[in-house]
Design an enzyme around this catalytic site. Structure first.
Site, PDB file in Angstrom:
ATOM      1  N   GLY A  34       0.785  -1.242   0.000  1.00 18.11           N
ATOM      2  CA  GLY A  34       0.000   0.000   0.000  1.00 18.11           C
ATOM      3  C   GLY A  34       0.810   1.281   0.000  1.00 18.11           C
ATOM      4  N   ASP A  42      -6.118   2.816  10.013  1.00 18.82           N
ATOM      5  CA  ASP A  42      -7.547   2.517  10.079  1.00 18.82           C
ATOM      6  C   ASP A  42      -7.863   2.022  11.493  1.00 18.82           C
ATOM      7  OD1 ASP A  42     -10.154   1.852   9.438  1.00 18.82           O
ATOM      8  OD2 ASP A  42      -9.651   0.185   8.133  1.00 18.82           O
ATOM      9  N   ASP A  87       0.246   3.158   4.101  1.00 21.34           N
ATOM     10  CA  ASP A  87      -0.699   3.940   3.304  1.00 21.34           C
ATOM     11  C   ASP A  87      -1.772   4.591   4.170  1.00 21.34           C
ATOM     12  OD1 ASP A  87      -1.845   1.489   3.949  1.00 21.34           O
ATOM     13  OD2 ASP A  87      -2.437   0.975   1.902  1.00 21.34           O
ATOM     14  N   PHE A  95     -14.175   3.316   2.673  1.00 22.57           N
ATOM     15  CA  PHE A  95     -13.155   2.519   1.998  1.00 22.57           C
ATOM     16  C   PHE A  95     -12.684   3.248   0.749  1.00 22.57           C
ATOM     17  CE2 PHE A  95     -11.426  -0.860  -0.622  1.00 22.57           C
ATOM     18  CZ  PHE A  95     -10.620  -1.505   0.301  1.00 22.57           C
ATOM     19  N   VAL A  96     -11.369   3.449   0.649  1.00 23.10           N
ATOM     20  CA  VAL A  96     -10.821   4.208  -0.474  1.00 23.10           C
ATOM     21  C   VAL A  96      -9.784   3.381  -1.233  1.00 23.10           C
ATOM     22  CG1 VAL A  96     -11.248   6.460   0.569  1.00 23.10           C
ATOM     23  CG2 VAL A  96      -9.080   5.288   1.026  1.00 23.10           C
TER      24      VAL A  96
END
Ligand code: IMP
Ligand code: MG
Length: 185
Positions: A49, A107, A104, A157-158
């Site tokens: 990521g 979360d 990245d 969510f991306v």
């Protein structure tokens, strides 16, 4: 240029490439300043990521440094499994060095927490700091805060700029959210 029209699978574009790169100029300046007098630096890129984040950020950092990678996975589709799998048996040799772990996105917090705990317990670094391109503003499962954050985003969510859905969309130059019909039910 990069309108949602060019990316039919995107619901919306959250962060354009030019905005990302401008922010990386700022983060790189902060990192250069903060680590200038701290000793030998190793950046650990959390794969896959952080691929583009690390590549674009580190080319702006004006310091001698080493780059290592760690390959971990926790997501299955668009949901975190909460289980952090280290896909390599050997950890990088960072004994006595300053470490900057770059991922990245922050979360639930479990990935960064697991990586920092293992490095601390098994690799004897001088110090560990962390940086993420994106910080999801949501309650964490494990309490961690990154020292460097590119952008705060909402709890959605991306994909793009390194972030994937089932391994795809990483090569988009921007960050966007997927249309519902492109996410498996
Ligand atoms: P955490 O362990 O829940 O903090 O999640 C961190 C990892 O989950 C990141 O390294 C990403 O690989 C993945 N992840 C979390 N949110 C997203 C997202 O919105 N899109 C793509 N990957 C994500
Ligand atoms: Mg990841």
């Amino acid at each position: 240029m990069s309108s949602a029209f060019s990316y039919p699978y995107l619901e919306k574009i959250l962060i354009h490439e030019t905005t990302i790169l401008r922010r990386l100029d700022e983060l790189a300046w902060e990192i250069t300043r903060d680590f200038a007098d701290r000793g030998d630096l190793t950046v650990i890129a959390v794969m896959h990521g952080s691929l583009f984040f690390v590549a674009d950020l580190l080319r702006r950092v004006q310091l001698p440094l080493r780059i290592e990678t760690l390959n971990v996975a926790s997501y299955d589709g668009a949901a975190s499994t909460g289980l952090i799998r280290f896909r390599q048996t050997e950890l990088p040799d960072v004994r006595g060095r300053q470490v900057l772990v770059l991922d990245d996105i922050l979360d639930s917090g479990q990935t960064l927490h697991a990586i920092c705990s293992r490095l601390q317990a098994e690799c004897a670094p001088a110090a560990i700091r962390t940086g993420v391109l994106l910080n999801k503003v949501r309650p964490r499962v494990v309490e961690v805060a990154a020292d460097y954050v590119g952008f705060d985003i909402g709890d959605e969510f991306v994909v793009g700029y390194g972030l994937d859905y089932n391994g795809e969309y990483r090569n988009l130059p921007l960050i966007g959210s997927l249309r519902a019909e492109y996410i498996a039910a």
